[in-house]
Design an enzyme around this catalytic site. Structure first.
Site, mmCIF file in Angstrom:
data_model
loop_
_atom_site.group_PDB
_atom_site.id
_atom_site.type_symbol
_atom_site.label_atom_id
_atom_site.label_comp_id
_atom_site.label_asym_id
_atom_site.label_seq_id
_atom_site.Cartn_x
_atom_site.Cartn_y
_atom_site.Cartn_z
ATOM 1 N N TYR A 43 0.851 -1.189 0.000
ATOM 2 C CA TYR A 43 0.000 0.000 0.000
ATOM 3 C C TYR A 43 0.888 1.242 0.000
ATOM 4 O O TYR A 43 1.457 1.637 0.989
ATOM 5 C CB TYR A 43 -0.933 0.022 1.212
ATOM 6 C CG TYR A 43 -1.873 -1.166 1.337
ATOM 7 C CD1 TYR A 43 -2.197 -1.961 0.236
ATOM 8 C CD2 TYR A 43 -2.436 -1.495 2.556
ATOM 9 C CE1 TYR A 43 -3.053 -3.050 0.356
ATOM 10 C CE2 TYR A 43 -3.299 -2.578 2.688
ATOM 11 C CZ TYR A 43 -3.594 -3.353 1.580
ATOM 12 O OH TYR A 43 -4.442 -4.429 1.716
ATOM 13 N N HIS B 221 0.103 -12.093 1.238
ATOM 14 C CA HIS B 221 -0.934 -11.263 0.607
ATOM 15 C C HIS B 221 -1.648 -12.026 -0.515
ATOM 16 O O HIS B 221 -2.854 -11.909 -0.704
ATOM 17 C CB HIS B 221 -0.271 -9.985 0.060
ATOM 18 C CG HIS B 221 -1.185 -8.812 -0.030
ATOM 19 N ND1 HIS B 221 -0.734 -7.518 -0.003
ATOM 20 C CD2 HIS B 221 -2.523 -8.723 -0.148
ATOM 21 C CE1 HIS B 221 -1.767 -6.692 -0.118
ATOM 22 N NE2 HIS B 221 -2.857 -7.396 -0.204
ATOM 23 N N PRO C 111 -15.393 -4.800 3.773
ATOM 24 C CA PRO C 111 -16.708 -5.197 4.304
ATOM 25 C C PRO C 111 -17.815 -4.241 3.886
ATOM 26 O O PRO C 111 -18.994 -4.572 4.031
ATOM 27 C CB PRO C 111 -16.492 -5.170 5.825
ATOM 28 C CG PRO C 111 -15.411 -4.143 6.021
ATOM 29 C CD PRO C 111 -14.488 -4.318 4.844
ATOM 30 N N LEU C 112 -17.426 -3.071 3.352
ATOM 31 C CA LEU C 112 -18.426 -2.127 2.833
ATOM 32 C C LEU C 112 -18.469 -2.164 1.310
ATOM 33 O O LEU C 112 -18.942 -1.222 0.675
ATOM 34 C CB LEU C 112 -18.090 -0.704 3.325
ATOM 35 C CG LEU C 112 -18.132 -0.534 4.848
ATOM 36 C CD1 LEU C 112 -17.619 0.845 5.252
ATOM 37 C CD2 LEU C 112 -19.551 -0.755 5.374
ATOM 38 N N GLY C 113 -17.965 -3.262 0.730
ATOM 39 C CA GLY C 113 -17.990 -3.350 -0.728
ATOM 40 C C GLY C 113 -17.245 -2.195 -1.366
ATOM 41 O O GLY C 113 -17.696 -1.630 -2.366
ATOM 42 N N ARG C 114 -16.080 -1.844 -0.764
ATOM 43 C CA ARG C 114 -15.238 -0.721 -1.226
ATOM 44 C C ARG C 114 -16.023 0.594 -1.197
ATOM 45 O O ARG C 114 -15.815 1.474 -2.025
ATOM 46 C CB ARG C 114 -14.643 -1.007 -2.612
ATOM 47 C CG ARG C 114 -13.763 -2.270 -2.620
ATOM 48 C CD ARG C 114 -13.080 -2.503 -3.933
ATOM 49 N NE ARG C 114 -12.326 -3.765 -3.940
ATOM 50 C CZ ARG C 114 -11.054 -3.904 -3.572
ATOM 51 N NH1 ARG C 114 -10.378 -2.857 -3.169
ATOM 52 N NH2 ARG C 114 -10.459 -5.083 -3.622
ATOM 53 N N GLY C 115 -16.897 0.709 -0.222
ATOM 54 C CA GLY C 115 -17.643 1.955 -0.009
ATOM 55 C C GLY C 115 -19.050 1.913 -0.563
ATOM 56 O O GLY C 115 -19.915 2.695 -0.146
ATOM 57 N N PHE C 116 -19.314 0.997 -1.495
ATOM 58 C CA PHE C 116 -20.623 0.941 -2.162
ATOM 59 C C PHE C 116 -21.751 0.778 -1.143
ATOM 60 O O PHE C 116 -22.793 1.455 -1.207
ATOM 61 C CB PHE C 116 -20.644 -0.252 -3.131
ATOM 62 C CG PHE C 116 -21.347 0.025 -4.430
ATOM 63 C CD1 PHE C 116 -22.433 0.887 -4.495
ATOM 64 C CD2 PHE C 116 -20.933 -0.594 -5.604
ATOM 65 C CE1 PHE C 116 -23.089 1.133 -5.697
ATOM 66 C CE2 PHE C 116 -21.575 -0.361 -6.817
ATOM 67 C CZ PHE C 116 -22.650 0.502 -6.855
HETATM 68 N N1 LIG Z 1 -5.991 -8.643 1.608
HETATM 69 C C1 LIG Z 1 -6.362 -7.972 0.538
HETATM 70 O O1 LIG Z 1 -6.137 -8.395 -0.595
HETATM 71 C C2 LIG Z 1 -7.101 -6.668 0.704
HETATM 72 C C3 LIG Z 1 -7.737 -6.083 -0.407
HETATM 73 C C4 LIG Z 1 -8.410 -4.878 -0.206
HETATM 74 C C5 LIG Z 1 -8.463 -4.287 1.057
HETATM 75 N N2 LIG Z 1 -7.813 -4.881 2.104
HETATM 76 C C6 LIG Z 1 -7.827 -4.276 3.462
HETATM 77 O O2 LIG Z 1 -9.176 -4.103 3.864
HETATM 78 C C7 LIG Z 1 -9.399 -2.766 4.277
HETATM 79 C C8 LIG Z 1 -10.839 -2.367 4.009
HETATM 80 O O3 LIG Z 1 -11.212 -2.578 2.660
HETATM 81 P P1 LIG Z 1 -11.477 -1.394 1.634
HETATM 82 O O4 LIG Z 1 -10.912 -0.139 2.177
HETATM 83 O O5 LIG Z 1 -11.041 -1.902 0.313
HETATM 84 O O6 LIG Z 1 -13.052 -1.304 1.507
HETATM 85 P P2 LIG Z 1 -14.270 -0.953 2.486
HETATM 86 O O7 LIG Z 1 -13.827 -0.959 3.877
HETATM 87 O O8 LIG Z 1 -15.359 -1.842 2.063
HETATM 88 O O9 LIG Z 1 -14.641 0.534 2.003
HETATM 89 C C9 LIG Z 1 -13.762 1.609 2.091
HETATM 90 C C10 LIG Z 1 -14.412 2.797 1.426
HETATM 91 O O10 LIG Z 1 -15.634 3.093 2.095
HETATM 92 C C11 LIG Z 1 -15.649 4.443 2.511
HETATM 93 N N3 LIG Z 1 -16.325 4.475 3.810
HETATM 94 C C12 LIG Z 1 -15.929 3.861 4.953
HETATM 95 N N4 LIG Z 1 -16.822 4.060 5.937
HETATM 96 C C13 LIG Z 1 -17.798 4.822 5.414
HETATM 97 C C14 LIG Z 1 -18.982 5.385 5.942
HETATM 98 N N5 LIG Z 1 -19.356 5.158 7.203
HETATM 99 N N6 LIG Z 1 -19.774 6.147 5.124
HETATM 100 C C15 LIG Z 1 -19.409 6.344 3.824
HETATM 101 N N7 LIG Z 1 -18.296 5.841 3.262
HETATM 102 C C16 LIG Z 1 -17.493 5.088 4.065
HETATM 103 C C17 LIG Z 1 -14.216 4.878 2.591
HETATM 104 O O11 LIG Z 1 -14.135 6.251 2.385
HETATM 105 P P3 LIG Z 1 -12.871 7.172 2.803
HETATM 106 O O12 LIG Z 1 -11.653 6.404 2.382
HETATM 107 O O13 LIG Z 1 -13.101 8.386 2.019
HETATM 108 O O14 LIG Z 1 -12.892 7.370 4.258
HETATM 109 C C18 LIG Z 1 -13.575 4.063 1.460
HETATM 110 O O15 LIG Z 1 -13.754 4.725 0.232
HETATM 111 C C19 LIG Z 1 -8.353 -1.966 3.489
HETATM 112 O O16 LIG Z 1 -8.083 -0.719 4.093
HETATM 113 C C20 LIG Z 1 -7.170 -2.903 3.525
HETATM 114 O O17 LIG Z 1 -6.466 -2.758 4.758
HETATM 115 C C21 LIG Z 1 -7.144 -6.070 1.940
#
Ligand SMILES: NC(=O)c1ccc[n+]([C@@H]2O[C@H](COP(=O)([O-])OP(=O)(O)OC[C@H]3O[C@@H](n4cnc5c(N)ncnc54)[C@H](OP(=O)(O)O)[C@@H]3O)[C@@H](O)[C@H]2O)c1
Length: 327
Positions: free
Chosen positions: A56, A124, A205-210
């Protein structure tokens, strides 16, 4: 926040962790001051598991976490990842699960994190050119050397989990798991984790924010935002997925919680430790409050009706990245 066992190797974490990736990469503009404040607030609220990876940034996210924990290393449990090779200049080279690379990248991560140990160290992705036993053997050596406390894998098939666990007990498997992505309930991964006493960490867990309901058009993403290449955010898929989010929003409103809270509380009810990603305190506080939301059996049934397995339209990665899953 409730503390719970992650897996059966004596590793205890807050019921919800924090994903740091977006603070340095993939999701548009970054803001170090707000990111550091978000990490501070997370620790105040009882979040303990902080998730990063050497990729990252590359490295910038680990370095940010190192700065956040300077002088208070024991305030958090640091999870980071290896097995995708980068040069010291940050150039991407591809999968590398060789013991030599794992040893080298572990030392580099320790330097960037400013610590002498990693609490949870993941592979990873599995390197198709290296038997998983060899990669896990290298992780086990790092445990023996005191550089790593617990080990895990990301995005793996059930047979790989069993082979790895036989070399050294796995504490956790990290994989995508959300109302948009329930594949592990059906491909044997969840059953294998339960059988072997391995914890589940739910990424995206938030579907990448969706699933937050905050994204109404993909056009607002920065030019280099990862989601521009994510099939679920494109064309007709986007609009079909938005319709599912509207149903999630309706269920959340009936329960007087936000869509993000419903989505996160559901992963916790399913036995996972979610690591929602955010770079701002406002979202963090909303997300942490999900740990106080109880998902009843009736809620589960209602959620299953609107977000069953396979509901999301489009693959979760572009084709060239799909091939590295289920390793
Ligand atoms: N092992 C792997 O291959 C892998 C792959 C992907 C991710 N990950 C890990 O998993 C973590 C979480 O996954 P992710 O970041 O991809 O997706 P996520 O947690 O599903 O969603 C993140 C997105 O949601 C937004 N968000 C979060 N809370 C919100 C709320 N309450 N209201 C509105 N929008 C909200 C964030 O906005 P802002 O950023 O603008 O705050 C960001 O754009 C990553 O940070 C990473 O550490 C691991």
């Amino acid at each position: 926040m409730e503390i719970r066992a992650l897996g059966s190797q004596g590793f205890e974490v807050g019921a919800e962790g924090l994903g740091l990736m977006g603070m340095s990469a993939h999701y548009g503009a970054t803001d170090e001051t707000e990111s550091l404040a978000t990490i501070d607030r997370a620790l105040e609220l009882g979040v303990t598991l902080l998730d990063t990876a050497e990729g990252y940034g590359p490295f910038r996210n680990e370095q940010l976490l190192g700065r956040a924990l300077a002088g208070r290393r024991e305030a958090a449990l640091v999870a980071t990842k290896t097995g995708i090779e980068f040069t010291d200049d940050g150039a991407f080279l591809g999968h590398n699960g060789s013991p030599e690379y794992i040893r080298r990248s572990a030392d580099r991560s320790l330097r960037h994190l400013g610590t002498d140990h990693i609490d949870l160290y993941y592979l990873h992705r599995v390197d198709p050119g290296v038997p998983v036993e060899e990669s896990v053997g290298a992780l086990a050596e790092l445990v023996a050397a005191g550089k790593v406390r617990h080990i895990g894998l990301c995005e793996v098939a059930p047979s790989t989990i069993a082979r790895a666990h036989a070399v050294h007990p796995l504490t956790a498997v990290q994989t995508e798991y959300s109302l948009f992505e329930r594949g592990i309930e059906h491909d044997g991964v969840l059953d294998t984790l339960r059988d072997l006493g391995i914890g589940l960490v739910a990424y995206s867990p938030l579907g990448r924010g969706f699933l937050s309901g905050a994204i109404t058009t993909p056009d607002d993403f920065a030019a280099d935002d990862f989601r521009r290449t994510d099939p679920r955010f494109q064309g007709g898929n986007f609009h079909r997925n938005l319709a599912v989010v509207e149903q999630v929003r309706r269920l959340a409103a009936e329960k007087r919680v936000t869509p993000s809270q419903l989505a996160l509380a559901w992963t916790i009810r399913q036995g996972a430790v979610p690591i929602p990603g955010t770079k701002r305190r406002r979202y963090l506080e909303e997300n942490v409050a999900a740990t106080d939301v109880t998902i009843t059996d009736a809620d589960l049934a209602a959620i299953d009706a609107v977000a069953p397995h396979g509901i999301a339209s489009g693959d979760r990665y572009a084709p060239e990245l799909m091939t590295s899953l289920n390793g």
